[in-house]
Design a protein around this motif. Structure first.
Motif, PDB file in Angstrom:
ATOM      1  N   THR A  76       0.269  -1.185  -0.076  1.00 40.24           N
ATOM      2  CA  THR A  76      -0.245   0.342  -0.362  1.00 40.24           C
ATOM      3  C   THR A  76       0.987   1.226   0.157  1.00 40.24           C
ATOM      4  O   THR A  76       0.871   2.903  -1.042  1.00 40.24           O
ATOM      5  N   THR A 134       1.160   4.586  -2.889  1.00 42.23           N
ATOM      6  CA  THR A 134       1.056   5.057  -2.358  1.00 42.23           C
ATOM      7  C   THR A 134       2.155   6.104  -2.847  1.00 42.23           C
ATOM      8  O   THR A 134       1.632   7.186  -3.554  1.00 42.23           O
ATOM      9  N   ARG A 160      -3.518  10.379  -1.831  1.00 33.30           N
ATOM     10  CA  ARG A 160      -4.188   9.481  -1.451  1.00 33.30           C
ATOM     11  C   ARG A 160      -3.370   7.635  -1.796  1.00 33.30           C
ATOM     12  O   ARG A 160      -1.936   7.780  -1.939  1.00 33.30           O
ATOM     13  N   ALA A 161      -4.393   7.354  -1.055  1.00 36.67           N
ATOM     14  CA  ALA A 161      -3.402   5.878  -0.733  1.00 36.67           C
ATOM     15  C   ALA A 161      -4.293   4.174  -1.045  1.00 36.67           C
ATOM     16  O   ALA A 161      -5.523   4.635  -1.304  1.00 36.67           O
ATOM     17  N   TRP A 202      -9.016   3.143  -4.371  1.00 38.79           N
ATOM     18  CA  TRP A 202      -7.580   4.207  -4.158  1.00 38.79           C
ATOM     19  C   TRP A 202      -8.393   5.127  -2.698  1.00 38.79           C
ATOM     20  O   TRP A 202      -9.923   4.866  -3.001  1.00 38.79           O
TER      21      TRP A 202
END
Length: 270
Positions: free
Chosen positions: A99, A103, A117-118, A146
């Motif tokens: 993750t 990102t 955003r992740a 996202w």
């Protein structure tokens, strides 16, 4: 004239060292994908971060399904519980790193995004198996999911940190040249050597103060502007300060050794 020139060159060397420390750390831990992943991966071990990530992942996945509210809430709750259980397994760290990696890749893409955003898809993936056994229909795991971490435009931050490697090289070169010229110009090189070591200690001390005074204030202001959770922001601040301190220790040790060597040399000459 020589004492004044020596003092000016010492100031240049010290200021360049301050810049080199900040730019070097940024290049290694923010600009670099692997460094960023290592830094932020430590944040994923915090229980508060894990709980927040589970909540966000559950809501985002439920939203993506587009199902009625009754199913939406059930899916969100089950996904959250599954992700929370997953945090105790060995696979959590790898999913969190993935993750973090996605990102960073989005943040430093050719076209800088206008928000932060992740991608929580790696975190949700583990929950899909449990949901399949609990629901009367199958839900496939998302390839991407996202979620917005901050709506503030990161363009300025990305622009500055993208140049960190170049700035670090220039700053280190400037510090070395200024230090050599200081020794050449100075009449008492042993004393000057000790002074250069003191400059390194001063540079390390400057960042030690900045990490504990300025950084928390900046994060607090940013959290207030974006509505982010200040507790979670503080976790990241603590990790950043700890990482920076590890760098400062080496700078301080080198500076102290230079001071000691200079003073000993001066004492032997007198």
């Amino acid at each position: 004239m020589r004492p004044l020139l020596t003092a000016l060159l010492w100031c240049v060397a010290t200021l360049a060292t301050v810049v080199a420390i900040g730019a070097g750390w940024t290049a290694a831990h923010v600009q670099s994908e692997s460094g960023f992943v290592r830094l932020v991966s430590a944040v994923g071990d915090d229980p508060e971060v894990q709980a927040a990530a589970a909540d966000v992942a559950g809501e985002a996945f439920a939203d993506q399904t587009g199902l009625p509210i009754a199913w939406h809430d059930r899916i969100a709750a089950r996904t959250r519980d599954a992700v929370l259980r997953f945090t105790a397994s060995q696979g959590w760290s790898e999913a969190w790193r993935e993750t973090t990696r996605r990102t960073h890749q989005r943040l430093y893409a050719d076209q800088t995004p206008t928000d932060l955003r992740a991608d929580v898809a790696p975190l949700v993936g583990v929950a899909v198996g449990e949901l399949a056994a609990d629901l009367p229909f199958d839900l496939g795991g998302p390839d991407e999911l996202w979620v917005t971490v901050s709506e503030e435009d990161p363009g300025d931050l990305v622009g500055v940190t993208s140049q960190a490697g170049t700035v670090a090289v220039v700053a280190v070169g400037t510090a070395l040249v200024a230090a050599l010229l200081t020794l050449v110009v100075s009449r008492r090189r042993s004393t000057t050597w000790a002074a250069l070591g003191a400059g390194a200690l001063l540079a390390a001390g400057t960042w030690w103060v900045l990490g504990r005074v300025t950084l928390p204030r900046l994060v607090e202001d940013r959290a207030a502007d974006t509505g982010a959770d200040s507790d979670l922001q503080q976790v990241l601040v603590d990790r950043v300060v700890g990482s920076l301190d590890a760098t400062l220790v080496w700078v301080a040790v080198a500076g102290a050794a230079m001071v000691a060597a200079g003073l000993v040399s001066r004492a032997l000459r007198s």
